[in-house]
Design a protein around this motif. Sequence first.
Motif, PDB file in Angstrom:
ATOM      1  N   PRO A 199      27.494  39.758  44.739  1.00  0.00           N
ATOM      2  CA  PRO A 199      27.293  39.755  46.048  1.00  0.00           C
ATOM      3  C   PRO A 199      27.604  38.323  46.347  1.00  0.00           C
ATOM      4  CG  PRO A 199      25.306  40.469  45.088  1.00  0.00           C
ATOM      5  CD  PRO A 199      26.232  40.136  43.755  1.00  0.00           C
ATOM      6  N   ILE A 200      28.604  38.203  47.593  1.00  0.00           N
ATOM      7  CA  ILE A 200      29.074  37.128  47.978  1.00  0.00           C
ATOM      8  C   ILE A 200      28.082  35.815  48.243  1.00  0.00           C
ATOM      9  CG2 ILE A 200      29.158  37.828  50.349  1.00  0.00           C
ATOM     10  CD1 ILE A 200      31.608  36.434  51.061  1.00  0.00           C
ATOM     11  N   HIS A 201      26.741  36.300  48.578  1.00  0.00           N
ATOM     12  CA  HIS A 201      25.857  35.220  48.823  1.00  0.00           C
ATOM     13  C   HIS A 201      24.881  35.271  47.629  1.00  0.00           C
ATOM     14  CE1 HIS A 201      27.352  35.231  52.923  1.00  0.00           C
ATOM     15  NE2 HIS A 201      27.073  36.463  52.920  1.00  0.00           N
ATOM     16  N   GLY A 202      25.153  35.820  46.624  1.00  0.00           N
ATOM     17  CA  GLY A 202      24.410  35.496  45.645  1.00  0.00           C
ATOM     18  C   GLY A 202      24.636  34.342  44.662  1.00  0.00           C
ATOM     19  N   GLN A 203      24.022  34.156  43.448  1.00  0.00           N
ATOM     20  CA  GLN A 203      24.244  33.046  42.561  1.00  0.00           C
ATOM     21  C   GLN A 203      24.985  33.012  41.441  1.00  0.00           C
ATOM     22  OE1 GLN A 203      22.632  30.456  43.440  1.00  0.00           O
ATOM     23  NE2 GLN A 203      21.133  31.203  44.904  1.00  0.00           N
ATOM     24  N   SER A 204      25.839  33.989  41.231  1.00  0.00           N
ATOM     25  CA  SER A 204      26.795  34.484  39.954  1.00  0.00           C
ATOM     26  C   SER A 204      28.007  33.265  39.754  1.00  0.00           C
ATOM     27  CB  SER A 204      27.413  35.814  40.069  1.00  0.00           C
ATOM     28  OG  SER A 204      28.370  35.704  41.272  1.00  0.00           O
ATOM     29  N   ASP A 205      28.050  32.915  38.423  1.00  0.00           N
ATOM     30  CA  ASP A 205      29.006  32.034  38.098  1.00  0.00           C
ATOM     31  C   ASP A 205      30.267  32.426  38.320  1.00  0.00           C
ATOM     32  OD1 ASP A 205      30.763  30.276  36.630  1.00  0.00           O
ATOM     33  OD2 ASP A 205      29.317  30.448  34.614  1.00  0.00           O
ATOM     34  N   PRO A 206      31.092  31.913  39.101  1.00  0.00           N
ATOM     35  CA  PRO A 206      32.467  32.359  39.223  1.00  0.00           C
ATOM     36  C   PRO A 206      33.495  32.593  38.156  1.00  0.00           C
ATOM     37  CG  PRO A 206      32.158  30.651  40.784  1.00  0.00           C
ATOM     38  CD  PRO A 206      30.866  30.573  39.820  1.00  0.00           C
ATOM     39  N   ALA A 207      33.374  31.407  37.026  1.00  0.00           N
ATOM     40  CA  ALA A 207      34.134  31.532  35.912  1.00  0.00           C
ATOM     41  C   ALA A 207      33.780  32.874  34.962  1.00  0.00           C
ATOM     42  CB  ALA A 207      34.070  30.189  35.284  1.00  0.00           C
ATOM     43  N   LEU A 208      32.496  32.881  34.853  1.00  0.00           N
ATOM     44  CA  LEU A 208      31.958  33.963  33.969  1.00  0.00           C
ATOM     45  C   LEU A 208      32.487  35.210  34.523  1.00  0.00           C
ATOM     46  CD1 LEU A 208      30.101  34.661  31.500  1.00  0.00           C
ATOM     47  CD2 LEU A 208      28.207  34.426  33.360  1.00  0.00           C
ATOM     48  N   MET A 209      32.211  35.318  35.858  1.00  0.00           N
ATOM     49  CA  MET A 209      32.506  36.627  36.665  1.00  0.00           C
ATOM     50  C   MET A 209      34.181  37.139  36.402  1.00  0.00           C
ATOM     51  SD  MET A 209      30.793  38.727  38.086  1.00  0.00           S
ATOM     52  CE  MET A 209      31.458  40.412  38.795  1.00  0.00           C
ATOM     53  N   ALA A 210      34.929  35.867  36.555  1.00  0.00           N
ATOM     54  CA  ALA A 210      36.180  36.077  36.560  1.00  0.00           C
ATOM     55  C   ALA A 210      36.617  36.627  35.136  1.00  0.00           C
ATOM     56  CB  ALA A 210      37.019  34.845  36.825  1.00  0.00           C
ATOM     57  N   ALA A 211      36.055  35.742  34.098  1.00  0.00           N
ATOM     58  CA  ALA A 211      36.101  36.294  32.580  1.00  0.00           C
ATOM     59  C   ALA A 211      35.680  37.733  32.455  1.00  0.00           C
ATOM     60  CB  ALA A 211      35.458  35.600  31.600  1.00  0.00           C
ATOM     61  N   LYS A 212      34.701  38.315  32.943  1.00  0.00           N
ATOM     62  CA  LYS A 212      34.184  39.668  32.862  1.00  0.00           C
ATOM     63  C   LYS A 212      35.024  40.295  33.705  1.00  0.00           C
ATOM     64  CE  LYS A 212      29.152  39.421  32.906  1.00  0.00           C
ATOM     65  NZ  LYS A 212      27.929  39.904  33.585  1.00  0.00           N
ATOM     66  N   GLU A 213      35.513  40.187  34.746  1.00  0.00           N
ATOM     67  CA  GLU A 213      36.490  41.076  35.535  1.00  0.00           C
ATOM     68  C   GLU A 213      37.900  41.029  34.752  1.00  0.00           C
ATOM     69  OE1 GLU A 213      36.581  39.941  39.397  1.00  0.00           O
ATOM     70  OE2 GLU A 213      34.653  40.887  40.024  1.00  0.00           O
ATOM     71  N   ASP A 214      38.312  39.992  34.077  1.00  0.00           N
ATOM     72  CA  ASP A 214      39.385  40.113  33.292  1.00  0.00           C
ATOM     73  C   ASP A 214      39.473  41.075  32.257  1.00  0.00           C
ATOM     74  OD1 ASP A 214      42.258  38.836  32.831  1.00  0.00           O
ATOM     75  OD2 ASP A 214      41.226  38.868  30.829  1.00  0.00           O
ATOM     76  N   ALA A 215      38.573  41.383  31.434  1.00  0.00           N
ATOM     77  CA  ALA A 215      38.176  41.993  30.405  1.00  0.00           C
ATOM     78  C   ALA A 215      38.084  43.258  30.835  1.00  0.00           C
ATOM     79  CB  ALA A 215      36.908  41.623  29.530  1.00  0.00           C
ATOM     80  N   ALA A 216      37.291  43.803  32.146  1.00  0.00           N
ATOM     81  CA  ALA A 216      37.040  45.201  32.774  1.00  0.00           C
ATOM     82  C   ALA A 216      38.627  45.538  33.199  1.00  0.00           C
ATOM     83  CB  ALA A 216      36.313  44.940  34.126  1.00  0.00           C
ATOM     84  N   ALA A 217      39.319  45.030  33.678  1.00  0.00           N
ATOM     85  CA  ALA A 217      40.733  45.166  34.170  1.00  0.00           C
ATOM     86  C   ALA A 217      41.473  45.754  32.974  1.00  0.00           C
ATOM     87  CB  ALA A 217      41.757  44.144  34.671  1.00  0.00           C
ATOM     88  N   ARG A 218      41.366  44.997  31.710  1.00  0.00           N
ATOM     89  CA  ARG A 218      42.176  44.993  30.568  1.00  0.00           C
ATOM     90  C   ARG A 218      41.771  46.528  29.877  1.00  0.00           C
ATOM     91  NH1 ARG A 218      45.451  41.214  29.226  1.00  0.00           N
ATOM     92  NH2 ARG A 218      44.699  39.085  30.286  1.00  0.00           N
ATOM     93  N   ARG A 219      40.482  46.805  30.157  1.00  0.00           N
ATOM     94  CA  ARG A 219      39.998  48.014  29.254  1.00  0.00           C
ATOM     95  C   ARG A 219      40.296  49.171  30.476  1.00  0.00           C
ATOM     96  NH1 ARG A 219      36.099  51.847  29.276  1.00  0.00           N
ATOM     97  NH2 ARG A 219      34.829  51.410  30.878  1.00  0.00           N
ATOM     98  N   LEU A 220      39.861  49.205  31.548  1.00  0.00           N
ATOM     99  CA  LEU A 220      40.017  50.158  32.442  1.00  0.00           C
ATOM    100  C   LEU A 220      41.388  50.609  32.985  1.00  0.00           C
ATOM    101  CD1 LEU A 220      36.847  48.962  34.630  1.00  0.00           C
ATOM    102  CD2 LEU A 220      36.945  51.296  33.504  1.00  0.00           C
ATOM    103  N   PHE A 221      41.965  49.677  33.430  1.00  0.00           N
ATOM    104  CA  PHE A 221      43.790  50.096  33.580  1.00  0.00           C
ATOM    105  C   PHE A 221      44.251  50.412  32.201  1.00  0.00           C
ATOM    106  CE2 PHE A 221      42.960  46.966  37.222  1.00  0.00           C
ATOM    107  CZ  PHE A 221      42.238  47.593  38.124  1.00  0.00           C
ATOM    108  N   GLY A 222      43.811  49.856  31.033  1.00  0.00           N
ATOM    109  CA  GLY A 222      44.429  50.062  29.866  1.00  0.00           C
ATOM    110  C   GLY A 222      44.018  51.472  29.508  1.00  0.00           C
TER     111      GLY A 222
END
Lengths: 194, 194
Positions: free
Chosen positions: B86-109
Amino acid sequence: EETHQDTQDVAQRLTFLCEADRLKSVTRASRLIDNSRRENSAEHSWHAMLYAWVLSDHATPAVQIDRVLAMLLLHDIVEIDAGDAPIHGQSDPALMAAKEDAAARRLFGLLSPVQFHEFNTLWREFEAAETADSVFAKAIDRLHPPIANLENGGGSWVDYSVTLEQMDQRVGVPVNKGAPEVWAWLRPQISSVL
Amino acid sequence: EETHQDTQDVAQRLTFLCEADRLKSVTRASRLIDNSRRENSAEHSWHAMLYAWVLSDHATPAVQIDRVLAMLLLHDIVEIDAGDAPIHGQSDPALMAAKEDAAARRLFGLLSPVQFHEFNTLWREFEAAETADSVFAKAIDRLHPPIANLENGGGSWVDYSVTLEQMDQRVGVPVNKGAPEVWAWLRPQISSVL
Ligand SMILES: [Ca+2]
């Protein structure tokens, strides 16, 4: 500087966009693949667009995928007023067509005359299913529920006691016309279950 | 005649399309306009595409709306593995970017190498938000929840105790960059509520 006209223009477009939110509350006969609930027409529209894009190499060469995506983006908006008519249900096609026609006039009529014309024309092209783009878009729209049913153990086929003959007629004809290679893959799987 | 290769090709594409069904079960912070429930990321993606199309006259002239629609069609698929931040939540941007990067590799893969490249490249263009198309797509993505909040009496603003200063920063900056006329319409409405 913003003019009064700019502000009015943005406000009109947003009136339509807020009304469109209601498509998320139109429930379809088909279920999610994980069987957790029935699907709504907004998320179905998103998924149909993804199907069209990913399967676009199996469309006929005349198909312009951008036009197909635009068609699928708006194809179910009329259901906000007219409701969803399940493909294996009992609805009267002439009555449903009249309801959808009125829905298109009211809903797309919230837009400017230019955008009304663009949306209305594209939706009617989809409904008529005579052009290469609309034939492919219809094939995708028909293809999506059977694939979910295969994954989730029957889904709406069980609810509506669907036969293989009905599937060949209602799904096979349009899917084979727009995406024959996909139907060739799908048909043996359906016939092994129904 | 269908070849074994055709059949394998269709099956691979459908594996990805069935996995994508799970985006319908990713819940966002924002609610439907009628306040009945929280929105999911699949129906949000549909609505964002409709926003982009209807508001495309307010994009900069360089924007190609077809590319924007394709970006918005796939922009949240990574949330199947990474979840929604959530845009107004507390998530760590670097951790989130790493998770999304792995997700893109698995899902689009799950797609063929050609389609993996197409999807992955377009998703990374969206995330970087440096091109005209991705700047407009990001503006639309940020614009959609505040308009629902204005309609439904606060929604996620109340849940997250959001201030006008936070809105100017997190929503105003990207929306003003991609769709300044829309921000000029929206900002006074937000400031009258927050
Ligand atoms: Ca998101």
